[in-house]
Design an enzyme around this catalytic site. Sequence first.
Site, PDB file in Angstrom:
ATOM      1  N   ASP A   1       0.878  -1.165   0.000  1.00  0.00           N
ATOM      2  CA  ASP A   1       0.000   0.000   0.000  1.00  0.00           C
ATOM      3  C   ASP A   1       0.915   1.214   0.000  1.00  0.00           C
ATOM      4  O   ASP A   1       1.905   1.254   0.727  1.00  0.00           O
ATOM      5  CB  ASP A   1      -0.868  -0.014   1.264  1.00  0.00           C
ATOM      6  CG  ASP A   1      -1.878   1.119   1.256  1.00  0.00           C
ATOM      7  OD1 ASP A   1      -2.482   1.360   0.198  1.00  0.00           O
ATOM      8  OD2 ASP A   1      -2.060   1.766   2.301  1.00  0.00           O
TER       9      ASP A   1
ATOM     10  N   GLU B   1      -1.130  -0.836  -6.111  1.00  0.00           N
ATOM     11  CA  GLU B   1      -2.177  -0.128  -6.849  1.00  0.00           C
ATOM     12  C   GLU B   1      -1.581   0.467  -8.114  1.00  0.00           C
ATOM     13  O   GLU B   1      -0.382   0.762  -8.170  1.00  0.00           O
ATOM     14  CB  GLU B   1      -2.727   1.013  -6.001  1.00  0.00           C
ATOM     15  CG  GLU B   1      -3.496   0.559  -4.796  1.00  0.00           C
ATOM     16  CD  GLU B   1      -3.762   1.722  -3.874  1.00  0.00           C
ATOM     17  OE1 GLU B   1      -4.891   2.205  -3.851  1.00  0.00           O
ATOM     18  OE2 GLU B   1      -2.821   2.142  -3.192  1.00  0.00           O
TER      19      GLU B   1
ATOM     20  N   CYS C   1     -12.560  -5.769   5.111  1.00  0.00           N
ATOM     21  CA  CYS C   1     -11.876  -6.527   6.160  1.00  0.00           C
ATOM     22  C   CYS C   1     -11.119  -7.650   5.449  1.00  0.00           C
ATOM     23  O   CYS C   1     -11.722  -8.431   4.705  1.00  0.00           O
ATOM     24  CB  CYS C   1     -12.885  -7.116   7.141  1.00  0.00           C
ATOM     25  SG  CYS C   1     -12.157  -8.374   8.213  1.00  0.00           S
TER      26      CYS C   1
ATOM     27  N   CYS D   1     -12.630 -11.356   6.740  1.00  0.00           N
ATOM     28  CA  CYS D   1     -13.939 -11.899   6.344  1.00  0.00           C
ATOM     29  C   CYS D   1     -14.532 -11.249   5.098  1.00  0.00           C
ATOM     30  O   CYS D   1     -15.519 -11.725   4.548  1.00  0.00           O
ATOM     31  CB  CYS D   1     -14.912 -11.791   7.507  1.00  0.00           C
ATOM     32  SG  CYS D   1     -15.463 -10.108   7.808  1.00  0.00           S
TER      33      CYS D   1
ATOM     34  N   CYS E   1     -16.333  -9.946  12.096  1.00  0.00           N
ATOM     35  CA  CYS E   1     -15.505 -11.052  12.589  1.00  0.00           C
ATOM     36  C   CYS E   1     -14.633 -10.667  13.776  1.00  0.00           C
ATOM     37  O   CYS E   1     -13.991 -11.511  14.391  1.00  0.00           O
ATOM     38  CB  CYS E   1     -14.654 -11.630  11.468  1.00  0.00           C
ATOM     39  SG  CYS E   1     -13.270 -10.578  11.008  1.00  0.00           S
TER      40      CYS E   1
ATOM     41  N   ASP F   1      -3.402   0.586   7.053  1.00  0.00           N
ATOM     42  CA  ASP F   1      -2.564   0.409   5.855  1.00  0.00           C
ATOM     43  C   ASP F   1      -2.180  -1.043   5.614  1.00  0.00           C
ATOM     44  O   ASP F   1      -2.116  -1.493   4.471  1.00  0.00           O
ATOM     45  CB  ASP F   1      -1.301   1.273   5.982  1.00  0.00           C
ATOM     46  CG  ASP F   1      -1.637   2.752   6.123  1.00  0.00           C
ATOM     47  OD1 ASP F   1      -2.629   3.185   5.515  1.00  0.00           O
ATOM     48  OD2 ASP F   1      -0.911   3.463   6.847  1.00  0.00           O
TER      49      ASP F   1
HETATM   50 ZN   LIG Z   1     -14.033  -9.119   9.276  1.00  0.00          ZN
END
Ligand SMILES: [Zn+2]
Length: 367
Positions: free
Chosen positions: A184, A268, A321, A324, A344, A351
């Site tokens: 990142d 990116e 996230c 999850c 979760c 970052d």
């Molecule tokens: Zn999660």
Amino acid sequence: MLKAYKYRIYPTNEQKEQIAKTFGCCRFVYNRTLAYRKEAYEKEKKNVNKTNCNNYCNQVLKKEYGWLKEVDKFALTNAIYNMDAAYQKFFKEHTGYPKFKSKHDGHKSYTTNFTNGNITADFDGGKVKLPKLKEVKAKLQRNFIGQIKSATVSQMPSGKYYVSILVETEHVELTHTDQNTGIDLGIKDLCITSKGKKYENPKNIRKYEKKLAKLQRQLAHKKKRSQNYNKIKKKIALCHEKITNSRKDYLHKISHEIISENQVIVSENLQIQNMVKDHHLAKAISDVSWYELTRQLEYKAKWNGRKYIKIDTFYASSQLCSVCGYKNTEIKDLSIREWSCPVCGAKHDRDINAAKNILAEGLRQIA
Ligand SMILES: [Zn+2]
């Protein structure tokens, strides 16, 4: 593989004079052959190519202006080929018509070609041999093994001289690894990996930037082109060079480390056009570094059989996230540095979580 090795050189006054003369002659043939080409086209609708231009230089210009023979002949041919490249670019990309070179251009350089041992580097003696200059004192920090192809002599606005030697070298690829990483790109930290490593923006650069700002304020109070004005101008140029050089060194360290440790690297895809429009200072500085870092990652990956993937920036890397997959839109707020997933319960560093998502997206795309 062709690799360039750049070194600082310390020419004597006599050598400086010869270098300046070569810069001048290169500019002269560049401009004269460009005019020749332009005229042939405008008057006779005739297209002349680079060989015609080179012949014109050898058969007409050198006869009329004997001093052109006092400088390295390859430098002149390369100047003509540069003019040709600018011309070709103009036709292909419809960019601006090649401009005539002015004496006041900041960047001064010429390139000479290798033939019969005319260019050598003496690593023990700290010297390079260049056509028409003979031996020039040099700071040769990095050794190379291979066939020299050409050498480019340049002078920076600060007055410092450099030589960049292009060498055909054998490249030993890094050994294969099973590790992958997402990165990142940030402002406080220049880059953050999915493994949790943060590369800070280097502090010594900030020191030079402060100095630069101070010098620029001083310059504003000086009379243009006065002795003091020129003195500060030179200091500013030196400061710029220091920033550029330490930035490059640091980025090479980062890109080398990332490429050595990983087989697949995902980042990116940066939109350079948007960056240039952004006038915020800290952001502008990071932009330059990001651009350079991704450029280095790209060619180093290619050299070493690594895969470097760029994913689209609109991909919501910081909001998902990484455990999850829940999309937390509250994270749009840039001030949130750490968060827990409401689904979760995973704890995230903003970052590092983004870097993990970037890696997952990259791996998904190549699967
Ligand atoms: Zn999660």
